[in-house]
Design an enzyme around this catalytic site. Structure first.
Site, mmCIF file in Angstrom:
data_model
loop_
_atom_site.group_PDB
_atom_site.id
_atom_site.type_symbol
_atom_site.label_atom_id
_atom_site.label_comp_id
_atom_site.label_asym_id
_atom_site.label_seq_id
_atom_site.Cartn_x
_atom_site.Cartn_y
_atom_site.Cartn_z
ATOM 1 N N GLU A 119 34.069 -6.763 22.577
ATOM 2 C CA GLU A 119 33.506 -6.539 21.247
ATOM 3 C C GLU A 119 32.781 -7.798 20.749
ATOM 4 O O GLU A 119 33.321 -8.902 20.847
ATOM 5 C CB GLU A 119 34.626 -6.188 20.266
ATOM 6 N N LYS A 196 30.871 1.491 15.056
ATOM 7 C CA LYS A 196 32.343 1.520 15.017
ATOM 8 C C LYS A 196 32.848 2.454 13.922
ATOM 9 O O LYS A 196 32.522 2.274 12.751
ATOM 10 C CB LYS A 196 32.824 0.083 14.787
ATOM 11 N N CYS A 233 37.016 -1.217 19.653
ATOM 12 C CA CYS A 233 38.218 -1.976 19.246
ATOM 13 C C CYS A 233 39.267 -1.161 18.499
ATOM 14 O O CYS A 233 40.019 -0.407 19.096
ATOM 15 C CB CYS A 233 37.803 -3.199 18.455
#
Lengths: 389, 389
Positions: A119, A196, A233
């Site tokens: 990430e 994300k 993540c």
């Protein structure tokens, strides 16, 4: 980092042998032969020279009558930052490019088809500081920024697909920031991007001060080498995020992460979540974590009652792959830059789907109905009390 | 069973020590102190006498200002069948009752509040045979059958809640069968029941020939000691099944199972799934598996091209608990009957919810909308192709 444990794998290999080692490997990884793949001498030498770890493992499938094998070489790269965090932004970024290029070159020599980084691989993970400057200056255009340009050239050179997690500056929407994975095709063009979906509110991960929840849904990118998706993540804690990529046909889902070993950290969950996702969704997963300590110019506190300090603790690497059956390979170390390669037969996904029938038995209609009720403000959970009749 | 590995835990404890052992435990279990709880001498003696394993571990929570600790002692029992499968049905059942009663008595002496058994604990797991007789005769009324009566008496005696997975005969609905977990309260009455939501179609698990998918939703049972729910066996592969129990407020979710170590078995997934459920749903989970080999009178094939045989392979036990943070305790052995006790502070669930914010960040509205689209017959997955603009 001399005192850090290298890896769970190293503890096991240094202490177990014979049947104990075989049985551990069977129960833990899901196989006793780890299917290590031989690397070129030149790759091993280059990795030694540039001080990164390199390893490759096969995930074979059964031979089929009506389809030929669909072999793809997939690489993940984990690395520490390459310049002190008080150096100019562009200098820090350039230092990472220079270091990572050496790893990409080796991957190119090995014929790797797809690479995913950790990430926000082109910057320190600075959100612990809650400072806006200079960290926001790392943001760039997903389509035309320096990181995408850097990778596009290498993509075309090696016919390699890249999954590149960056801080995105959205100039067409009032300069806002996103945490975005850019998918660069084997021709060097940008196939698309994914933002994300789930942003943490925990510990030093003050990301919600910098960007909001993504607005790109759950895209699957049809690359030359297979259908891929990215669960960025914190999304690895969210089973529905993993699930939607499966529903959209992903064959490999990458989980580029930045996560730490410190108290109440995630290390004991690292082997669980991406692996569970592979099992329940019958696809390959790759979990990639950054490596090392990142020290910042100004001290900050961690909302844990402890004194102010300048680093988050160890990013413990340990990147690994899992097959659609849940079998995993040994991971990279906790402490060192590395390139891990999986030689996957993508035919395995449908073989496992046919065998286990998890999609067929999932009763999605029931859950859509149940979960839509949960959304109601006056939702009454289904609770049964004694003698309530 | 002399040649079977006792457990992953035993391999580790026999071969690792010092810092290696500490680091393994930290990375694998999530803690280096396993918080073993001292048992009574009389319990240890009784377990030795009756030849079952016994162990107890604490799952402590932080002290709070506005709530007192909510300590619950939860037990799981794993056991092999107790009489040959060619003996009369009632004799087989009685033999299991007699054996398990000794374990329950010890749990009672230890002050255990809730006990869950393995899946269909009162019978052999005979669905591999595909024969209907005599196996269907093990079915009984959830409310008034001999198994419920047997447990009701012990429940009242020890003020103990039981989670009892049985084959249910539904006389009010045309004599059909269900795979049902009966919840018996600490007063001995039946609080309610839950029917298995997801039925396997894999390997020797021919359960879909015997009963259909459950029709009881996702009930949570408000017992004297806490809110509990049951995800029966194959449901552990289904993340939405786990999730709905969490949405309904479950504090502990039991996963009574019957699963084997044989080729393409589940053993390497056993540490993953119930543990991932605990993490993503912020509740305690207990995974319970049966133990031993079960040989049937008539041979059967396993749809794997191998010769007919009379048993499924080893049910590998290995029952264990996981806390809402994902930290687990050592499990019971792969080979022996056992009682595993967890001393849980249920305050931990909300502490972890507050810390990690997984529920707050789950974006359920987005997924209800996305998944309802997946249900459409002409669903078009969200796939991005290169140069499609």
């Amino acid at each position: 980092m001399e005192n850090e444990t290298v890896s769970l794998e190293s503890i096991i290999n240094n202490n177990l042998n014979g049947r104990d080692l075989e049985e551990f490997n069977r129960i833990y990884y899901g196989r006793t032969d780890n299917h290590e793949v031989k690397l070129k001498e030149s790759s091993i030498a280059a990795a030694k020279e540039a001080d990164f770890e390199i390893a490759a493992y096969a995930f074979p499938a059964k031979k089929e009558q009506t389809r030929t094998p669909r072999i793809v070489k997939v690489g993940v790269i984990q690395h520490s930052i390459a310049a002190p965090t008080d150096r100019p932004v562009n200098e820090q970024k350039k230092a990472i490019f220079d270091k990572v290029k050496k790893i990409i070159d080796v991957a190119g020599q090995e014929g790797v088809n797809i690479i995913c980084f950790q990430e926000l691989w082109n910057m320190p993970f600075a959100f612990c500081t809650r400072e806006k400057q200079p960290w926001c200056e790392f943001a760039e255009s997903a389509e035309e920024g320096p990181t995408t340009r850097f990778l596009s050239e290498l993509a075309a050179k090696y016919a390699m697909v890249f999954v590149s997690s960056i801080l995105e500056r959205d100039e067409n929407h009032s300069d806002i920031l996103w945490n975005t994975a850019v998918i660069i095709s084997d021709t060097g063009s940008v196939i698309g991007k994914h933002r994300k979906n789930h942003i943490p509110r925990v510990g030093d991960f003050n990301e919600s001060n910098y960007y909001m929840e993504g607005n790109t849904g759950h895209p699957v990118f049809a690359t030359r080498y297979g259908k891929i998706a990215v669960n960025i993540c914190f999304g690895r804690h969210h089973v529905l995020n993993w699930m939607m990529f499966g529903q959209n046909g992903a064959e490999i889902v990458f989980n580029p992460s930045a996560t730490i070993a410190a108290e109440a950290g995630s290390e004991y969950m690292w082997n669980i979540e991406a692996r569970n996702a592979a099992i329940t969704n019958c696809y390959y997963t790759a979990a990639i974590n950054r490596v090392g300590y990142e020290e910042f110019p100004n001290e900050f506190t961690s909302a844990d009652g402890k004194p102010a300090h300048k680093d988050l603790g160890l990013f413990y690497g340990s990147s690994y792959f899992t097959g659609p059956d849940g079998v995993r390979c040994p991971g990279l170390s906790r402490t060192k830059d590395g390139l891990l390669i999986a030689v996957m037969d993508l035919n395995k996904n449908r073989q496992i789907k046919d065998r286990r029938c998890y999609y067929m038995t999932q009763r999605l209609d029931m859950y859509v109905s149940s979960l839509s009720k949960v959304l109601e403000l006056d939702y009454k959970p289904q609770v049964v009390h004694e003698n309530e009749k």
